[in-house]
Scaffold this motif. Structure first.
Motif, short mmCIF file in Angstrom:
data_model
loop_
_atom_site.label_atom_id
_atom_site.label_comp_id
_atom_site.label_asym_id
_atom_site.label_seq_id
_atom_site.Cartn_x
_atom_site.Cartn_y
_atom_site.Cartn_z
N LEU A 262 -5.71 2.74 17.24
CA LEU A 262 -6.52 1.56 16.97
C LEU A 262 -7.69 1.48 17.94
O LEU A 262 -8.83 1.17 17.55
N GLU A 266 -11.63 1.49 16.79
CA GLU A 266 -12.49 0.35 17.13
C GLU A 266 -13.68 0.80 17.97
O GLU A 266 -14.80 0.29 17.80
N HIS A 269 -16.11 2.39 15.64
CA HIS A 269 -16.72 1.38 14.78
C HIS A 269 -17.83 0.64 15.52
O HIS A 269 -18.88 0.32 14.92
N TYR A 277 -15.32 2.27 9.11
CA TYR A 277 -14.03 2.23 9.79
C TYR A 277 -13.21 0.98 9.48
O TYR A 277 -12.05 0.89 9.88
N GLU A 278 -13.78 0.02 8.76
CA GLU A 278 -13.12 -1.28 8.61
C GLU A 278 -11.74 -1.17 7.95
O GLU A 278 -10.78 -1.82 8.38
N VAL A 279 -11.65 -0.37 6.89
CA VAL A 279 -10.37 -0.23 6.17
C VAL A 279 -9.30 0.35 7.09
O VAL A 279 -8.17 -0.14 7.14
N ILE A 281 -9.24 0.29 10.39
CA ILE A 281 -8.91 -0.65 11.46
C ILE A 281 -7.98 -1.74 10.96
O ILE A 281 -6.99 -2.08 11.64
N ASP A 282 -8.26 -2.29 9.79
CA ASP A 282 -7.39 -3.32 9.23
C ASP A 282 -5.98 -2.78 9.01
O ASP A 282 -4.99 -3.47 9.27
N TYR A 283 -5.89 -1.55 8.53
CA TYR A 283 -4.57 -0.94 8.31
C TYR A 283 -3.82 -0.75 9.62
O TYR A 283 -2.64 -1.10 9.73
N LYS A 285 -4.22 -2.34 12.40
CA LYS A 285 -3.83 -3.65 12.93
C LYS A 285 -2.59 -4.17 12.23
O LYS A 285 -1.71 -4.77 12.86
N SER A 286 -2.51 -3.97 10.92
CA SER A 286 -1.34 -4.45 10.18
C SER A 286 -0.08 -3.74 10.60
O SER A 286 1.01 -4.33 10.63
N ASN A 289 0.80 -4.87 14.35
CA ASN A 289 1.26 -6.25 14.49
C ASN A 289 2.59 -6.53 13.81
O ASN A 289 3.05 -7.67 13.78
#
Length: 298
Positions: A262, A266, A269, A277-279, A281-283, A285-286, A289
């Motif tokens: 991650l 980031e 990005h 990179y947004e997709v 990064i969101d993955y 993070k999910s 977390n």
């Protein structure tokens, strides 16, 4: 300097400023940087050449380009003018120059954006260090330049300028550190090719080619997906740097540890906000977390 030597030097460099690029910002980025950004295909003989981050700092109008030439009292070759109007700078893909064998990291544009991509900034920075009637149009990742000759006897040629061999004083009539790279700007672009490490292992090839099927076969053979390379990076970390979302997801599905994936995604990005990179990064993070259940012995 040969390209493989340049890569080794680049990977180990730390807190060093070159003549045109602050290398320490990009050490962790460039060897693995993703090309999943918007790009423009050049109208040259090589239809495979793309310009990554074309017009990142804005389009250049013909009037603005004419004003730029008038201000400097120069006349640019038509092929280079066409490139600026179409792309206004960017990063070529593929990016390896033939003579000498090195990379073309960034082609400058005319804009008010970041200095490392700014043609005007580089003209001002190097005006006393390079031959007269030439302008710096690009750099490699070692801080060397590619110059465009505007001299009467060589107008339009592209020259490689080695900063490690530059003149001690004025470089206006110094050519000992100059190597001719191409007869014209279009020829310079057409000759670029993809450099492949001759010592590339199977994991690096999978990452370079985004080969999901080969990765599945490798995992089935018992490959340790959490093993680290000589730079202490696991495959999932390198896939995150390179923005290989499907590879990351397959590795996660097979139990790979995220480590600093991650963080690397980031960082890239922030440096390359248009590279998609947004997709990823969101993955990440999910995954990062998700609750980590602990079972305690009574």
């Amino acid at each position: 300097m040969q390209f493989d030597e340049l890569i080794k030097k680049f990977k180990f460099v730390s807190n060093r400023k070159s003549g045109s690029v602050k290398l320490d910002r990009y050490v962790h980025l460039i060897p693995y940087v993703s090309y999943a950004s918007r790009c423009s295909q050049l109208n040259t003989q090589n239809a495979m050449i793309e310009i990554i981050d074309s017009n990142r700092f804005g389009k250049l109008s013909k009037n603005d380009l004419t004003d730029f030439e008038a201000k400097l009292s120069i006349s640019l070759p038509s092929d280079y003018r066409d490139f600026l109007i179409e792309n206004n700078g960017g990063c070529p893909k593929p990016s390896t120059n033939k003579i000498p064998e090195t990379d073309v990291q960034c082609i400058y544009g005319i804009h008010e954006g970041d200095y490392w991509a700014n043609l005007i900034e580089h003209i001002d920075m190097f005006k006393e260090r390079i031959p007269s009637n030439t302008i710096p149009i690009a750099n490699d990742s070692g801080g060397n330049l590619f110059l465009l000759s505007l001299r009467q006897d060589s107008k339009g040629e592209v020259w490689f300028w080695d900063h490690e061999e530059e003149a001690e004083e004025s470089g206006h009539e110094y050519f000992e550190n100059i190597t001719k790279a191409a007869d014209s700007f279009n020829n310079f672009i057409d000759n670029l090719y993809e450099w492949i490490d001759p010592n590339e292992d199977i994991t690096e090839k999978i990452l370079r080619t985004n080969d999901i099927e080969n990765l599945k076969t490798l995992i089935s053979s018992g490959f340790n997906i959490d093993s680290k390379d000589e730079y202490n990076r696991s495959m999932i970390e390198k896939a995150s740097i390179k923005n290989r979302f499907e590879i990351v997801r397959l590795l996660v599905d097979n139990g790979a540890k995220l480590n600093d994936s991650l963080k690397y995604a980031e960082q890239n990005h922030r440096e390359f906000p248009t590279y998609g990179y947004e997709v990823l990064i969101d993955y990440l993070k999910s995954i990062d977390n998700k609750p980590k259940w602990k079972f305690w012995k009574k």
